[in-house]
Write an enzyme that holds these catalytic residues in place. Structure first.
Site, mmCIF file in Angstrom:
data_model
loop_
_atom_site.group_PDB
_atom_site.id
_atom_site.type_symbol
_atom_site.label_atom_id
_atom_site.label_comp_id
_atom_site.label_asym_id
_atom_site.label_seq_id
_atom_site.Cartn_x
_atom_site.Cartn_y
_atom_site.Cartn_z
ATOM 1 N N ASN A 102 -62.472 14.486 -7.482
ATOM 2 C CA ASN A 102 -63.285 15.234 -8.443
ATOM 3 C C ASN A 102 -64.607 14.503 -8.636
ATOM 4 O OD1 ASN A 102 -63.010 13.255 -10.707
ATOM 5 N ND2 ASN A 102 -60.859 13.764 -10.428
ATOM 6 N N ASP A 124 -54.416 15.771 -11.423
ATOM 7 C CA ASP A 124 -53.135 16.211 -11.970
ATOM 8 C C ASP A 124 -52.123 16.471 -10.862
ATOM 9 O OD1 ASP A 124 -54.008 16.126 -14.597
ATOM 10 O OD2 ASP A 124 -54.914 18.108 -14.473
ATOM 11 N N PRO A 166 -48.024 11.537 -11.991
ATOM 12 C CA PRO A 166 -47.630 11.008 -13.297
ATOM 13 C C PRO A 166 -48.789 11.147 -14.274
ATOM 14 C CG PRO A 166 -47.961 9.229 -11.703
ATOM 15 C CD PRO A 166 -48.034 10.513 -10.947
ATOM 16 N N ASP A 167 -48.492 11.412 -15.530
ATOM 17 C CA ASP A 167 -49.534 11.499 -16.546
ATOM 18 C C ASP A 167 -49.604 10.142 -17.265
ATOM 19 O OD1 ASP A 167 -51.080 11.946 -18.878
ATOM 20 O OD2 ASP A 167 -50.726 14.091 -18.661
ATOM 21 N N ILE A 168 -50.601 9.375 -16.888
ATOM 22 C CA ILE A 168 -50.703 7.993 -17.378
ATOM 23 C C ILE A 168 -50.895 7.961 -18.885
ATOM 24 C CG2 ILE A 168 -51.997 5.843 -17.118
ATOM 25 C CD1 ILE A 168 -52.871 7.103 -14.308
ATOM 26 N N PHE A 207 -59.151 11.142 -22.956
ATOM 27 C CA PHE A 207 -60.346 11.951 -22.752
ATOM 28 C C PHE A 207 -59.917 13.364 -22.384
ATOM 29 C CE2 PHE A 207 -64.408 9.546 -22.606
ATOM 30 C CZ PHE A 207 -63.908 8.373 -23.124
ATOM 31 N N LYS A 267 -54.465 19.110 -26.783
ATOM 32 C CA LYS A 267 -54.224 18.012 -25.831
ATOM 33 C C LYS A 267 -53.834 16.733 -26.560
ATOM 34 C CE LYS A 267 -56.239 18.065 -22.007
ATOM 35 N NZ LYS A 267 -57.275 18.127 -20.997
ATOM 36 N N LYS A 306 -50.354 15.012 -25.607
ATOM 37 C CA LYS A 306 -50.310 13.715 -24.936
ATOM 38 C C LYS A 306 -49.756 12.626 -25.845
ATOM 39 C CE LYS A 306 -53.071 14.828 -21.229
ATOM 40 N NZ LYS A 306 -52.991 14.441 -19.839
HETATM 41 O O1 C5P Z 1 -54.453 16.784 -18.890
HETATM 42 P P1 C5P Z 1 -55.826 16.312 -18.588
HETATM 43 O O2 C5P Z 1 -55.976 15.786 -17.215
HETATM 44 O O3 C5P Z 1 -56.915 17.273 -18.933
HETATM 45 O O4 C5P Z 1 -56.003 15.103 -19.632
HETATM 46 C C1 C5P Z 1 -57.107 14.280 -19.615
HETATM 47 C C2 C5P Z 1 -56.735 12.931 -20.163
HETATM 48 O O5 C5P Z 1 -55.499 12.516 -19.625
HETATM 49 C C3 C5P Z 1 -57.698 11.841 -19.779
HETATM 50 O O6 C5P Z 1 -57.702 10.873 -20.802
HETATM 51 C C4 C5P Z 1 -57.108 11.267 -18.512
HETATM 52 O O7 C5P Z 1 -57.516 9.935 -18.307
HETATM 53 C C5 C5P Z 1 -55.640 11.382 -18.798
HETATM 54 N N1 C5P Z 1 -54.804 11.610 -17.641
HETATM 55 C C6 C5P Z 1 -53.969 10.627 -17.202
HETATM 56 N N2 C5P Z 1 -53.130 10.844 -16.136
HETATM 57 C C7 C5P Z 1 -53.110 12.053 -15.524
HETATM 58 C C8 C5P Z 1 -53.958 13.070 -15.973
HETATM 59 C C9 C5P Z 1 -54.789 12.825 -17.022
HETATM 60 O O8 C5P Z 1 -54.013 9.537 -17.751
HETATM 61 N N3 C5P Z 1 -52.304 12.250 -14.505
#
Ligand code: C5P
Length: 393
Positions: free
Chosen positions: A205, A273, A300-302, A320, A334, A338
Site C-alpha cells: 500500500n 489485512d 494477524p491483527d497486531i 490508527f 474501530k 480493536k
Molecule cells: O483494521 P484496520 O487495518 O483499518 O486498522 C488499522 C489499525 O490497525 C492501525 O493501527 C494498524 O496499524 C493496525 N493493524 C494491525 N495489524 C493488522 C491490521 C491493522 O496492527 N493486521
C-alpha cells in the site's frame, strides 16, 4: 556531566570525529577518546587530545594506560559508548565478539549502551555480511545512526558516508533525553507491509512510514526507549531508536511480540489485512487468457492482539485508522473492535495524506474525540508524544 567514550576507527570520515568532539563538548558532554591503529592513520591523537582535553587511549597493553585506567575502567566511567566512524571491520568484530585491540576489547567488555555511526564504501555497506551484522547488532540493542547517501571519497555514490556530526549529536541527545517518558519503553509500528504473491511480486500500500517514524523520533525525544518495527520504507531511520526491519505482517507481529514488554504501543503501520494464501513459484501467463486467481487469507491483527488484556499489555495502546468515509463513525467502531485505548483517525480518501507530508486527524480517547488542525507529520508526532507524556505524568 554526561560522559561519552568515543571510539574513532579508521576511515576517511575519521576527520568528522573531531567536529563531533567539538560539538559534543560545546553541548556539555565530557568526551574521552579511544583511537584505533587505523583511526590514527587519519586523525592524530594530538588533535583528539586537544579537543577532548584529556588523554587519548590507543593501546590495549600499555603499562601506563593499565595503571592509570584499565579498559574496564574506561567504559565504566562512560554513560554512553559512541563509535564514530564505525568501519565495517569494527562492526564485524562487535558482531563476532572479537577482542584483539583496545577498541574491540572495550566494546566486548562494556555493559554500557553503545551507539554506532557506520561509515564505509557503498559496496561494503550493502554487502550481505555488513547488513547481517547490522541486524544482529540492532537486535542486541546497539543504537545506530545510519550513514548518509552521497558521493564518497572513493569516487562512488551511495549510502555509506558517515552522517554529519550534528545528526550524531542529535542521536546522543535523544539517548540522554530527560523527558516525561524517561524509563518507559515504546513500540512503534510504521510503514506498509509487503505480502508476497510469488517470489517477485507483492501486495502493498502507499504508506511511506513518515508518520510512524516521526512518532518514534518524538517519543525518543521525550526520553522513551523506542523500538521501531518498520515495514519496507524509504525514510531515514530516526536517531536513537532501536530499529527492527520486517516485510510481512506476520514478521511484524513476531517482531512486536519479541519487543514486549512495553509501556506504550503505537500501531501506525498500514499492515496488509490480507496475504496470498500460497505464494509459490512465479505466476506465468499460460496463454489461455484466464487471469490467475489469488486466494487471500487473513493476516494477524497486531493492534487487536496487543490490545488484548494480558499481563504484558502496554498501559497505553494507540491504533490508527485510515478511512475514506464516515471518519468519526468508523473510527469509534474501530476503537471498540480493536480494544485499543486511543485511536488516531485520518481521512485518506484522495487527500494525499497517505505518503504525503501533512496529516489531519481525529483523536479518539476514552474522554471523547478531538479534531486536530492539519499539520506537518513531524508536528503532529510531537503533539501526540506530548499527549502521551501527559498520560504518564
Ligand atoms: O483494521 P484496520 O487495518 O483499518 O486498522 C488499522 C489499525 O490497525 C492501525 O493501527 C494498524 O496499524 C493496525 N493493524 C494491525 N495489524 C493488522 C491490521 C491493522 O496492527 N493486521
Amino acid at each position: 556531566m554526561r560522559k561519552l567514550l568515543l571510539i574513532v576507527t579508521g576511515g576517511i570520515a575519521a576527520y568528522k570525529a573531531l567536529e563531533l568532539v567539538r560539538l559534543a563538548t560545546k553541548a556539555g558532554y565530557g568526551v574521552t577518546a579511544v583511537l584505533t591503529k587505523a583511526g590514527a592513520q587519519f586523525v592524530t591523537p594530538l588533535s583528539l587530545q586537544a579537543l577532548t582535553g584529556s588523554k587519548v587511549y590507543q593501546e590495549l597493553f600499555s603499562l601506563t594506560d593499565e595503571s592509570e585506567m584499565g579498559h574496564i575502567e574506561l567504559s565504566r566511567a562512560a554513560d554512553l559508548v559512541v563509535v564514530a566512524p564505525a568501519t565495517a571491520d569494527i562492526l564485524a568484530k562487535m558482531t563476532a565478539g572479537l577482542a584483539d585491540d583496545l577498541a574491540s576489547t572495550l566494546l566486548l567488555a562494556t555493559d554500557k549502551p553503545v551507539l554506532v555511526a557506520p561509515a564505509m564504501n557503498v559496496r561494503m555497506w550493502e554487502h550481505a555480511a555488513t547488513q547481517a551484522n547490522m541486524a544482529t547488532l540492532a537486535k542486541r540493542g546497539v543504537l545506530v545512526v545510519p550513514p548518509d547517501e552521497g558521493p564518497m571519497a572513493c569516487g562512488e555514490y551511495g549510502p555509506g558516508r558517515l552522517t554529519e556530526p550534528p545528526a550524531i549529536l542529535a542521536a546522543i541527545k535523544a539517548f540522554f533525553a530527560d523527558g516525561p517518558l524517561k524509563g518507559l519503553h515504546a513500540i512503534v509500528t510504521s510503514g506498509p507491509t509487503h505480502e508476497p504473491i510469488d517470489p517477485v511480486r507483492y501486495l502493498a500500500n502507499r504508506s511511506s512510514g513518515k508518520q510512524g517514524h516521526a512518532i518514534a523520533a518524538a517519543l525518543a525525544a521525550l526520553g522513551a526507549r523506542v523500538t521501531l518495527v518498520s515495514g519496507p520504507v524509504n525514510v531515514r531511520d530516526p536517531a536513537g531508536v532501536r530499529m527492527v526491519r520486517v516485510e510481512t505482517a506476520r514478521e511484524m507481529r513476531d517482531a512486536v511480540r519479541a519487543a514486549l514488554p512495553a509501556d506504550i504501543a503505537v500501531c501506525a503501520a498500514a499492515v496488509a489485512d490480507w496475504r496470498v494464501e500460497e505464494a509459490g513459484q512465479k505466476i506465468k501467463k499460460d496463454g489461455s487468457g484466464q487471469p490467475p486467481a489469488l486466494r487471500l487469507t487473513e493476516n494477524p491483527d497486531i493492534l487487536a492482539e496487543i490490545s488484548q488484556p494480558a499481563p504484558s499489555r502496554p498501559r497505553l495502546v494507540i491504533g490508527f485508522a485510515a478511512e475514506t468515509e464516515k471518519l468519526a463513525e468508523h473510527a469509534a467502531a474501530k476503537r471498540a473492535r480493536k480494544g485499543c485505548d486511543w485511536l488516531v483517525a485520518n481521512d485518506v480518501g484522495g487527500t494525499g495524506i497517505m505518503g504525503g507530508d501533512e496529516n489531519e486527524i481525529l483523536l479518539l480517547t476514552p474522554n471523547g474525540s478531538e479534531a486536530w488542525d492539519k499539520m506537518d507529520k513531524t508536528a503532529l508526532a510531537r503533539k501526540l508524544a506530548a499527549r502521551i507524556g501527559e498520560f504518564f505524568a
